[in-house]
Motif scaffolding. Structure first.
Motif, mmCIF file in Angstrom:
data_model
loop_
_atom_site.group_PDB
_atom_site.id
_atom_site.type_symbol
_atom_site.label_atom_id
_atom_site.label_comp_id
_atom_site.label_asym_id
_atom_site.label_seq_id
_atom_site.Cartn_x
_atom_site.Cartn_y
_atom_site.Cartn_z
ATOM 1 N N UNK A 1 -17.061 1.071 -15.099
ATOM 2 C CA UNK A 1 -16.131 -0.036 -14.959
ATOM 3 C C UNK A 1 -16.521 -1.120 -15.959
ATOM 4 N N UNK A 2 -15.551 -1.575 -16.732
ATOM 5 C CA UNK A 2 -15.829 -2.618 -17.713
ATOM 6 C C UNK A 2 -15.605 -3.991 -17.085
ATOM 7 N N UNK A 3 -16.402 -4.930 -17.529
ATOM 8 C CA UNK A 3 -16.304 -6.284 -17.017
ATOM 9 C C UNK A 3 -15.197 -7.026 -17.764
ATOM 10 N N UNK A 4 -14.422 -7.811 -17.033
ATOM 11 C CA UNK A 4 -13.338 -8.586 -17.635
ATOM 12 C C UNK A 4 -13.918 -9.729 -18.463
ATOM 13 N N UNK A 5 -13.452 -9.868 -19.686
ATOM 14 C CA UNK A 5 -13.860 -10.967 -20.554
ATOM 15 C C UNK A 5 -12.761 -12.017 -20.522
ATOM 16 N N UNK A 6 -13.129 -13.268 -20.238
ATOM 17 C CA UNK A 6 -12.182 -14.369 -20.217
ATOM 18 C C UNK A 6 -11.480 -14.414 -21.570
ATOM 19 N N UNK A 7 -10.150 -14.357 -21.550
ATOM 20 C CA UNK A 7 -9.381 -14.260 -22.784
ATOM 21 C C UNK A 7 -8.342 -15.368 -22.865
ATOM 22 N N UNK A 8 -8.351 -16.057 -24.001
ATOM 23 C CA UNK A 8 -7.364 -17.101 -24.278
ATOM 24 C C UNK A 8 -6.501 -16.632 -25.446
ATOM 25 N N UNK A 9 -5.210 -16.560 -25.205
ATOM 26 C CA UNK A 9 -4.252 -16.221 -26.252
ATOM 27 C C UNK A 9 -3.730 -17.542 -26.815
ATOM 28 N N UNK A 10 -3.692 -17.655 -28.128
ATOM 29 C CA UNK A 10 -3.157 -18.867 -28.749
ATOM 30 C C UNK A 10 -2.088 -18.478 -29.762
ATOM 31 N N UNK A 11 -0.914 -19.079 -29.599
ATOM 32 C CA UNK A 11 0.167 -18.857 -30.548
ATOM 33 C C UNK A 11 -0.055 -19.738 -31.765
ATOM 34 N N UNK A 12 -0.018 -19.136 -32.946
ATOM 35 C CA UNK A 12 -0.267 -19.876 -34.184
ATOM 36 C C UNK A 12 1.017 -19.904 -35.011
ATOM 37 N N UNK A 13 1.533 -21.099 -35.202
ATOM 38 C CA UNK A 13 2.772 -21.285 -35.950
ATOM 39 C C UNK A 13 2.554 -21.065 -37.438
ATOM 40 N N UNK A 14 3.477 -20.386 -38.111
ATOM 41 C CA UNK A 14 3.343 -20.225 -39.557
ATOM 42 C C UNK A 14 3.603 -21.536 -40.303
ATOM 43 N N UNK A 15 4.266 -22.494 -39.671
ATOM 44 C CA UNK A 15 4.559 -23.774 -40.319
ATOM 45 C C UNK A 15 3.388 -24.738 -40.247
ATOM 46 N N UNK A 16 2.820 -24.912 -39.056
ATOM 47 C CA UNK A 16 1.793 -25.946 -38.868
ATOM 48 C C UNK A 16 0.386 -25.395 -38.726
ATOM 49 N N UNK A 17 0.226 -24.124 -38.529
ATOM 50 C CA UNK A 17 -1.049 -23.456 -38.239
ATOM 51 C C UNK A 17 -1.597 -23.813 -36.858
ATOM 52 N N UNK A 18 -0.870 -24.595 -36.080
ATOM 53 C CA UNK A 18 -1.246 -24.954 -34.703
ATOM 54 C C UNK A 18 -2.704 -25.373 -34.572
ATOM 55 N N UNK A 19 -3.164 -26.350 -35.338
ATOM 56 C CA UNK A 19 -4.584 -26.700 -35.323
ATOM 57 C C UNK A 19 -5.096 -27.188 -33.970
ATOM 58 N N UNK A 20 -4.300 -27.992 -33.277
ATOM 59 C CA UNK A 20 -4.750 -28.512 -31.984
ATOM 60 C C UNK A 20 -4.867 -27.401 -30.962
ATOM 61 N N UNK A 21 -3.887 -26.523 -30.924
ATOM 62 C CA UNK A 21 -3.922 -25.407 -29.979
ATOM 63 C C UNK A 21 -5.098 -24.491 -30.283
ATOM 64 N N UNK A 22 -5.341 -24.202 -31.555
ATOM 65 C CA UNK A 22 -6.464 -23.337 -31.936
ATOM 66 C C UNK A 22 -7.803 -23.946 -31.525
ATOM 67 N N UNK A 23 -7.999 -25.212 -31.851
ATOM 68 C CA UNK A 23 -9.276 -25.862 -31.504
ATOM 69 C C UNK A 23 -9.484 -25.923 -29.996
ATOM 70 N N UNK A 24 -8.429 -26.287 -29.269
ATOM 71 C CA UNK A 24 -8.544 -26.408 -27.821
ATOM 72 C C UNK A 24 -8.806 -25.043 -27.187
#
Length: 180
Positions: A1-24
């Motif tokens: 049984x594999x252990x679940x790894x906490x995963x955060x998906x972040x959408x990255x905009x091609x226009x702005x690069x979503x810097x705040x979302x990526x850093x957070x």
């Protein structure tokens, strides 16, 4: 049984690069000992037509377009987080909403910057929140440093006034409506 790894998906905009979302998202994943997956949707561009109306002789292949999208996403993530980042990058062919929802299927959190366009922002974020299989964080423009739009500068009073124009009784109190 594999252990679940906490995963955060972040959408990255091609226009702005979503810097705040990526850093957070990166800070959130680190705080939980997890990982970040940066996701960007891409579509095959429509072939350009020549003046005669026929298709141009050089049409970008799906493989070229996908590789280009992956390279741009990796460059955007690297420019925001630095080259030594530990973020997984994933490009998905199709609609951005569907790409994010599919990526978030087994995730613990989905993070996006609020879209720049006020016309699509409420609908996009709203649809993500109600359809996502995990909690969704939408970084507001004030936090992400997006410049104010003309609509925001003018104030929402103008929007309310425009929405009630020509509608008798809309926006007036009950007492005022009864005084004909």
């Amino acid at each position: 049984m594999t252990e679940h790894v906490y995963t955060v998906i972040v959408g990255v905009s091609p226009r702005s690069s979503s810097p705040t979302a990526l850093r957070w998202a990166h800070k959130q994943a680190r705080a939980h000992g997890g990982r970040v997956v940066a996701v960007r949707a891409w579509r095959t561009p429509n072939p350009q037509a020549t003046p005669s109306g026929t298709t141009a002789s050089r049409v970008a292949s799906v493989t070229d377009t996908e590789h280009d999208a992956m390279a741009r996403l990796a460059a955007d993530v690297g420019s925001v987080l630095g080259e030594g980042h530990d973020v997984d990058v994933r490009v998905v062919r199709g609609d951005r909403r569907r790409a994010l929802l599919d990526a978030a299927e087994n995730a613990d959190l989905l993070v996006v910057d609020a879209p720049r366009s006020l016309a699509s922002a409420p609908l996009f974020a709203h649809r993500l929140v109600y359809a996502a299989p995990c909690p969704v964080v939408v970084m507001p423009p004030r936090i992400s440093g997006e410049p104010q739009t003309g609509l925001e500068r003018a104030g929402w009073a103008a929007v309310r006034a425009a929405g009630s124009a020509g509608r008798p009784g809309l926006g007036t109190s009950r007492a005022d409506r009864g005084r004909g």
